[in-house]
Enzyme design. Sequence first.
Site, PDB file in Angstrom:
ATOM      1  N   SER A 142       0.961  -1.185  -0.039  1.00 23.19           N
ATOM      2  CA  SER A 142      -0.007  -0.085  -0.066  1.00 23.19           C
ATOM      3  C   SER A 142       0.943   1.131  -0.015  1.00 23.19           C
ATOM      4  O   SER A 142       2.136   1.190   0.433  1.00 23.19           O
ATOM      5  CB  SER A 142      -0.815   0.001   1.276  1.00 23.19           C
ATOM      6  OG  SER A 142      -1.506   1.261   1.305  1.00 23.19           O
ATOM      7  N   TYR A 183      -2.653  -0.833  10.160  1.00 23.34           N
ATOM      8  CA  TYR A 183      -2.622  -1.490   9.013  1.00 23.34           C
ATOM      9  C   TYR A 183      -1.257  -0.857   8.056  1.00 23.34           C
ATOM     10  O   TYR A 183      -0.803  -1.682   7.370  1.00 23.34           O
ATOM     11  CB  TYR A 183      -3.829  -0.656   8.094  1.00 23.34           C
ATOM     12  CG  TYR A 183      -3.845  -0.677   6.534  1.00 23.34           C
ATOM     13  CD1 TYR A 183      -4.459  -1.992   6.167  1.00 23.34           C
ATOM     14  CD2 TYR A 183      -3.668   0.332   5.600  1.00 23.34           C
ATOM     15  CE1 TYR A 183      -4.530  -2.040   4.714  1.00 23.34           C
ATOM     16  CE2 TYR A 183      -3.659   0.171   4.241  1.00 23.34           C
ATOM     17  CZ  TYR A 183      -4.051  -1.151   3.789  1.00 23.34           C
ATOM     18  OH  TYR A 183      -4.153  -1.296   2.577  1.00 23.34           O
TER      19      TYR A 183
END
Length: 274
Positions: A139, A152
């Site tokens: 990400s 995350y």
Amino acid sequence: MSNDLSEPAVAVVTGGGRGIGAAIARRLAATGHRVLITDRDETRARDTANRLGSRCEWAAHDVRDPGSHERIADAASALGSLRVWVNNAGVLIAGPAWSHGSDEIASTLEINVLGMMLGSRAATLAMADEGGRILNIASMAAHGPVPGLAVYAASKAAVLSFTTSLQGDLDRAGLPIRAHALCPDVVATDMVGSHASDAGAAILFAAARQLSAEQVAQAGVDLLSSSNPVRSLPRLNALAARATGLAPRLGLRLASAAQDAGERRQRRQVEEAR
């Protein structure tokens, strides 16, 4: 022995029942690969495979289970020459770093990090002789501070670090396998959309536009055919994200401004939905 993907072969896509995983599976099948779609949700995996056509198979697969990866590798190898493995399965939790329960943190790390590591190991062992490609979905959050997404972001930073280190190990061992990490910015998936009214996830909604799953899938398939270990999408956003990692104090100020913008956009969306 080769890692060239010019000839269609067998591909595994974890978390392929929806979102980015389903889009990658669709792209791979369209290029002639036979795709084994895996997902913790058995119904979702089956329905997606059936929807995508005869080149797709499915299997229930909880990436937190160490033994499951070997079973998936065996099932994929039974379909033909296993040459591609996409570790896409992931979860997203949002909110202040201290607000998550122990089980929630453990599950995030088990799925996003441990599952990716175990999948990469199974793929390497299965493809060591013939060669192939491993694609790990990281990400943009891996590049710098992302308040509201601390757990995350940490998990995705681990994906990025592991993938580049894995490539070093593969090179030293002389194995004909390439490892890649794809770092997309926010993607318009159900996983992100489920946080639309979550104040802790405001930073996800700071930008006027989100990437589509198809855009990310195309970038992932392109990366699989390249020699680049890492690709971030969009590239301009990646430069800014990496800069925040190099200058954390500045990065945190910019992140706070992004959170404010995201909260305003969330409020507008709520008002428009009334």
